[in-house]
Design a protein around this motif. Sequence first.
Motif, mmCIF file in Angstrom:
data_model
loop_
_atom_site.group_PDB
_atom_site.id
_atom_site.type_symbol
_atom_site.label_atom_id
_atom_site.label_comp_id
_atom_site.label_asym_id
_atom_site.label_seq_id
_atom_site.Cartn_x
_atom_site.Cartn_y
_atom_site.Cartn_z
ATOM 1 N N ARG A 53 10.647 -7.166 -5.775
ATOM 2 C CA ARG A 53 8.619 -6.568 -5.733
ATOM 3 C C ARG A 53 8.338 -5.335 -6.128
ATOM 4 N N LYS A 54 7.006 -5.368 -7.233
ATOM 5 C CA LYS A 54 6.640 -3.465 -7.280
ATOM 6 C C LYS A 54 5.246 -4.065 -6.765
ATOM 7 N N VAL A 55 5.091 -3.057 -6.012
ATOM 8 C CA VAL A 55 3.801 -2.855 -5.140
ATOM 9 C C VAL A 55 2.686 -1.508 -5.517
ATOM 10 N N ARG A 56 1.961 -1.461 -5.855
ATOM 11 C CA ARG A 56 1.038 -0.104 -6.225
ATOM 12 C C ARG A 56 -0.026 -0.113 -5.614
ATOM 13 N N ARG A 57 -0.229 1.176 -4.832
ATOM 14 C CA ARG A 57 -1.217 1.391 -3.899
ATOM 15 C C ARG A 57 -2.093 3.320 -4.298
ATOM 16 N N VAL A 58 -2.957 2.960 -4.759
ATOM 17 C CA VAL A 58 -3.837 3.737 -5.279
ATOM 18 C C VAL A 58 -4.771 4.398 -4.089
ATOM 19 N N LEU A 59 -4.408 5.614 -4.350
ATOM 20 C CA LEU A 59 -4.919 6.665 -3.614
ATOM 21 C C LEU A 59 -5.938 7.224 -3.251
ATOM 22 N N ASN A 60 -6.676 7.852 -1.991
ATOM 23 C CA ASN A 60 -7.192 8.823 -1.834
ATOM 24 C C ASN A 60 -7.496 10.475 -1.557
ATOM 25 N N GLU A 61 -7.333 11.199 -2.359
ATOM 26 C CA GLU A 61 -7.650 13.195 -1.903
ATOM 27 C C GLU A 61 -6.969 12.702 -0.146
ATOM 28 N N THR A 62 -6.764 12.183 -0.058
ATOM 29 C CA THR A 62 -6.312 12.812 2.278
ATOM 30 C C THR A 62 -5.052 11.478 2.187
ATOM 31 N N GLY A 63 -4.466 10.883 0.601
ATOM 32 C CA GLY A 63 -3.410 10.239 1.027
ATOM 33 C C GLY A 63 -3.994 8.561 1.496
ATOM 34 N N GLN A 64 -4.768 8.723 1.689
ATOM 35 C CA GLN A 64 -5.335 6.976 1.970
ATOM 36 C C GLN A 64 -5.801 5.483 1.103
ATOM 37 N N VAL A 65 -4.885 4.636 1.357
ATOM 38 C CA VAL A 65 -4.725 3.138 0.923
ATOM 39 C C VAL A 65 -6.432 2.929 0.050
ATOM 40 N N ILE A 66 -6.600 2.956 -1.199
ATOM 41 C CA ILE A 66 -7.602 2.823 -1.745
ATOM 42 C C ILE A 66 -7.973 1.388 -2.197
ATOM 43 N N LYS A 67 -6.730 1.108 -2.417
ATOM 44 C CA LYS A 67 -6.648 -0.714 -3.285
ATOM 45 C C LYS A 67 -5.258 -0.706 -2.858
ATOM 46 N N GLU A 68 -4.814 -1.913 -3.421
ATOM 47 C CA GLU A 68 -3.438 -2.291 -3.018
ATOM 48 C C GLU A 68 -3.164 -3.640 -3.844
ATOM 49 N N GLU A 69 -1.908 -3.546 -5.012
ATOM 50 C CA GLU A 69 -1.529 -5.072 -5.709
ATOM 51 C C GLU A 69 0.375 -4.827 -5.531
ATOM 52 N N PHE A 70 0.214 -5.647 -5.385
ATOM 53 C CA PHE A 70 2.147 -6.484 -5.460
ATOM 54 C C PHE A 70 2.024 -8.038 -6.132
ATOM 55 N N GLN A 71 3.295 -8.046 -6.808
ATOM 56 C CA GLN A 71 3.609 -8.966 -8.054
ATOM 57 C C GLN A 71 5.598 -9.017 -7.497
ATOM 58 N N ASP A 72 5.614 -10.226 -8.034
ATOM 59 C CA ASP A 72 6.827 -10.701 -7.491
ATOM 60 C C ASP A 72 7.754 -11.266 -8.750
#
Length: 301
Positions: free
Chosen positions: A56-75
Motif C-alpha cells: 500500500r502506497k499512501v501520500r499525505r499532502v501537508l500544510n506548513e503546520t504539518g496538518q493533512v490537507i489531502k490524502e491518497e492511497f493505492q494498493d
Amino acid sequence: AARFGTSEAVLAASKGMGEGPAGPAAALNIPDLLGEAEKAGATMYQTLLDYTYQLRKVRRVLNETGQVIKEEFQDYEAYPARGRHVLIQIARAGKPLPNWEVENERKRAGEELERAEREALNAKAAAQPAFAQSYATASISGSYYGKHAAMLIDPAVFLRACDFSDPRYETLGGREMIALGFSPRQGVNLPVTTSFASALVGTIWFDAADKALVRLEARQARPGIGKDGKPLPLSPEPKLIYQQMRLPDGAWVPSVIRMNAAGEASAFYGLNWDVVFEFKEYKRFKTVGEQTEIKAPEKKP
C-alpha cells in the motif's frame, strides 16, 4: 505524480525497545558490523525475489503546520519477474479496480519488463556500480507548489556515508539488537536523490544474530544556535523510518518505509509530504528454476 503509500503501524514496531538484555557494547567492531549488514542486505535483496507481497502506497499532502490537507492511497500486488518485482495495481482508495483496468495494469507491467530488459542489454558495456544492490529501496518523486523533486530512500546510504557511535544492546520485537547512533560524515558527497541523508541523525538497529538492518529512525538536525546558546533541537518526530520484519522462515523483509516532512518542506527538497509504503502478505512464490512470467502485450503488425 509520486511513486508512493500510519503512524500507528510505525510506532508499534518499536514496542519492546530497551527491554531484556541491554547495555553498552564497547568492544563491538563497528566497521565489521556494517560490512556484515551490507552483505546481509545483498542476500535479502535476492531472497525477496522468492516472495510475492502486497504493497500500500499512501501520500499525505501537508500544510506548513504539518496538518493533512489531502490524502491518497493505492494498493498493489508485487510479483517477482526476471530479476525484479513488478507492481500490479489492484485497488484505488480502498476500492478494487475493475477487471479491465487490472488487465491494463498487466499489459503495462509487460511493457515495463520489456523496457527493463532493453536497458539491461544497453548497460552491459557500462562500468559496474561501486556497490552491489543492498536492501530494498523506495522512490518518491513529484511536485509541491511548483517545486519538483525526486529522492531515493536507501538504507545502505546511511551505512556508507555516516559516522556511528554509542554501540549498545537493546531488545526489539523480542529479539536482541545492536543499536548505534549515527550522524552524517563530513566531506561525503552524495547524489542529489539521496543527499537529504546528510541532514539527518538518528539510531539504527541490527539483529544481533542475523546482522540484518531491522530499523532505521532519523530526525532532522537543525543547523544553528538557539537563544540559549545551545544547538537547536532535533525535529520532534522522525523524518525517516525504515523498518523490516522477520518472516517465520527466517527471512527479513521490508514492513514499513516512511518519509514525513511534518510541515518542514526543506527536509526533502521542497516536498511537504508524509509518504508511507506498507508491505504485507508475504508469500513464498517460486521454486528452483521457476519464476513469474507476466505476458507482455501482443505487438500489432
